[in-house]
Each structure stands twice: as structure tokens, then as C-alpha cells.
Scaffold this motif. Sequence first.
Motif, short mmCIF file in Angstrom:
data_model
loop_
_atom_site.label_atom_id
_atom_site.label_comp_id
_atom_site.label_asym_id
_atom_site.label_seq_id
_atom_site.Cartn_x
_atom_site.Cartn_y
_atom_site.Cartn_z
N LYS A 8 2.66 -7.22 2.46
CA LYS A 8 2.10 -6.17 3.32
C LYS A 8 2.23 -4.81 2.64
O LYS A 8 3.31 -4.41 2.20
CB LYS A 8 2.83 -6.16 4.66
CG LYS A 8 2.61 -7.43 5.47
CD LYS A 8 3.35 -7.38 6.80
CE LYS A 8 3.09 -8.65 7.62
NZ LYS A 8 3.80 -8.62 8.91
N LYS A 9 1.14 -4.08 2.57
CA LYS A 9 1.12 -2.77 1.93
C LYS A 9 1.59 -1.71 2.92
O LYS A 9 0.78 -1.08 3.61
CB LYS A 9 -0.27 -2.47 1.38
CG LYS A 9 -0.68 -3.43 0.26
CD LYS A 9 -2.00 -3.04 -0.36
CE LYS A 9 -2.37 -3.98 -1.50
NZ LYS A 9 -1.45 -3.87 -2.64
N GLU A 251 3.36 -3.98 -2.61
CA GLU A 251 3.52 -3.60 -1.21
C GLU A 251 3.30 -2.10 -0.98
O GLU A 251 3.57 -1.60 0.11
CB GLU A 251 4.92 -4.01 -0.73
CG GLU A 251 5.06 -5.51 -0.61
CD GLU A 251 6.48 -5.98 -0.91
OE1 GLU A 251 7.16 -6.39 0.05
OE2 GLU A 251 6.89 -5.97 -2.08
N LYS A 253 0.95 1.31 -0.65
CA LYS A 253 -0.38 1.66 -0.17
C LYS A 253 -1.27 2.19 -1.29
O LYS A 253 -2.46 1.90 -1.35
CB LYS A 253 -0.27 2.72 0.94
CG LYS A 253 0.51 2.25 2.17
CD LYS A 253 0.78 3.41 3.13
CE LYS A 253 1.64 2.96 4.30
NZ LYS A 253 2.01 4.09 5.19
#
Length: 484
Positions: A8-9, A251, A253
Motif C-alpha cells: 500500500k502506497k 510503499e 506515494k
Amino acid sequence: MEKNQQLKKEIGLLDASMIVIGSMIGSGIFIVSADVTRNLGSPGYLLLTWIITGIITLISALSYGELAGMMPNAGGQYVYLREAYNPLVGFLFGWTTFLVIETGTIAAVAVAFAKYTGVLLPDLINDQPFLGFFSTQQFLAIALIAFLTFINLKGVKNAKIVQLIFTVTKIGALLGLAVVGIIVGLNPDKGVWAINAIDFWSPVKIIWEKGKIIDYEYLSGIGLWSAVGLALIGPLFSSSAWNNVTYIAGEMKNPKRDIPLSLLYGTLTVSALYILANVAYLMLLPVQGHPNAPDTLSRGIMFATNDRVGTAAAEMIFGNPAAIIMAVFIMISTFGCNNGIILSGARVYYAMAKNGLFFKKAGEINKNGVPGFSLIIQGVWASLLCLSGTYGDLLDYTVFSILVFYILTIGGVFILRKKQPDTPRPYKAFGYPLIPAIYLIFAAGLCVNLLIYKPIPSWAGVGIVALGIPVFYIWKKMEKKTEE
């Protein structure tokens, strides 16, 4: 484990910077200046050692920034080495990281947490055998590793919140200690700066054994710079783990932007804090001292009790409560440090597993979007190192190897400029090619110095890395059989 889950970013620039800072600041800054002064015996060279450490760390971090922008993938340094050289070199880094570097550091930091908890609860937490097997100190260290691993298993969001809280707290505490120490040190009745200034640039090595000073070796020429090289080992190790942020690129953004920036902000912040802390030490404590002196001031920095320079400096500010204040502070510092290392280290084994070079399960993501098995196996091995008590020796053995991997990685900047000239580079290494080349020459000199003056641990480190060569080919063979 849920195979269809993805990383998950959820990590932004602030989170990444906190991981850099939090992973770097452990307990070293409060201890290693004692050893530096025994090797150099000079206020000027103590500060110079920390300044050189800050410059080296910043140069290497900025060089890693180019690689991070090129390859914003989970695994970080492992990926850079694999792409610049070959899968074997990448594996040897990952192998050493799992076997000793990351897990040994987790064990050492956890034991440091337990030792300082023992300052608050000496009857409950100590190094005496408990139930005839291990001590309560070891039990608490393992409990800390298990607790932080559990938090990380619940998702990167939980882990980054913990990291933010504890890192901000220890930045404030370390900055506060340094600033208050300098202010108190300006008081001529409490400060000792004038004493330290008398022989500010007079380097001398203290030769001592079993609490007795045997001789003084006045340093100059090659002998002086060899002593500086050896004295740098502690500060460099205290400033390590900044590269851990590269492991979590999968992970982030915006990894192409945020990893280089977090490396810059993080290493610059920590280096400035470390230099300020040492200025405070010099304002409050004389460098010179005697191991059998009856009070803290007379023992000086070089013979602070159990090398706890931070506690000795705090005693000059707060008096008797200093030991309790510093124990609480170091507990906060080591807690946050270990969270960052546990979070990031598991991503290296995850990336290796994706390439068929580690346990297959380590390449799977759990329902919370983290490499669960990778976190668990890391925690188990670090806990075993806590029980064995060998983590300290193992870390000594890998100092040389860590430097070699830094050299190879920054050398990879030059290699990839030739191999992949068209690959986008959102950020380019500062001062290329001169500044990275200077780093390579300097680091190579440190390695030669270690081989000459600390041959046994240095060659032992080479041996640990070399053990990975047959393991690499065994794993490749097993992977090939699986595919067939």
C-alpha cells in the motif's frame, strides 16, 4: 498470507524523513564519543570526527538519491546492487543484511532499550539468569521486538504513526539536551570550555587496561590520520541506517521525489543534532579524565561511567536525576529506532523472495498490505541473536562489509551512468563525478585502515559475506527445480 494483496502506497515525504531520522538516532550518540576521545584525546578532533561523519553521510545519501529516483522499487539498495552489478552481488548484500546487519542491529537496539529500562527497574530488569535460561533483560528485548513486529504486521499506517510520534519526541529531546547543555556550559561556574580550549588541537591516544592508564601516545602524521580513521567507526555506525528508507520505495506515494528529499533532510538533521550534542558535551565535561576518578567531572568524556557520555553531561545540568532522565530518553530513542529498522528491513527480504532468492513466503503480502512472513522471520532471527548474545561481535565483524557495500552502491552510480544512460534520473548525485569519487577514495582508505589495524573483525566480516556465495547458488538451483 493473501497472495493477491499489494503493497500500500501510504508513505509521504514527512513519514520517509521520520524513518531516516528515527532509524539513525539510537543510543550511539550518547556513548561513542568516549571511545573517540580515548583514541584522539582532543576536543578539536572529537568535533572534526563528527563533522567528517556528517559530510560522509550526506555525500553518500545524496548519491543514493540518484539510484532511488531511477529505481523506486521495494528493496532499495538490494535492487541497486543487482542492477549495477549482477544478482549475486545483490544477494550477498541481502544475505548479510538478514544474517547480521539488520537483525543484529535490531537485537542490539532492543538490548539497549532493555538495559536502560533496567536503570528504572534494576530489581526487575537486569542481566542475571532468569529461570536458568535467559535474563529478564533479554526477555524484555525480545518482547520489544515482538511488539514492534506485531504493530508492523497490522499495516504500514500503524507503523508510520509510531515512527512519527517517537521520532519527533526524540528530536525535541536531543535538541533540548544540546541547547540547554550549551547554555549551562556558558556559565563559567559550570562550563569547562576554557579547559578544553587549552589543548584544543593536541591529539593523544590513551592506552589503558583494566581501569589503569598505561601510556599516552602523542599523535602526528600518518599515525594521527590512522587514529582518526579508527575513531570514525563509532560515529559512522551511529549515523548508519539512513539507507533503510530506500527499502520501502514500493510503499511511497512519490518515491522518485520523496526518497532523495528524505535522505537529504534526514541525514542533514541528524548530523546537525550530533554535532550540537558534542558541542554541549565539550561545554559541560573536560575531554581528559581518569578512569578511577571519584566524580563525573574528573572522569571526563573519555572515561564517563560505562561510556555514558550523554548521562554524564545531563548530570552536569540536572544533577542526580540525570540517570533517570537519560534512561527515559534513550528508551524513547531506541524504541523509535527499532520500529524504523523493523519496518524497512523486511522489504529487502521481500524483494529477494520476488527474485527467487529467499523463502517464497517472504515475497507474499498479508491482508494488511505488508510482507508478513518477512517481518516474522526477521523478528525470530533477531530474537535468537538477543538470546545468543553474539549480536555485538557480529556487528563488529560487519563494519568493514557495510563500508564495502556503501562503496559498491555509490560505485554503481558510475556504472549505471554507462549501462543505462537513457534511464530517467529525476535527481542526480550531487557534485558528480568529483564528490562521489572523493567519497569512494575516502571509504576505500577507511577499509584499508581497518584491514591493517582491525584485521580479525574485518576478515571475519568478509567471511560472513563470502558464506553467501554457495547459498546463492544453492537457492538458484532450488528455484530452477521448482520452475521445472
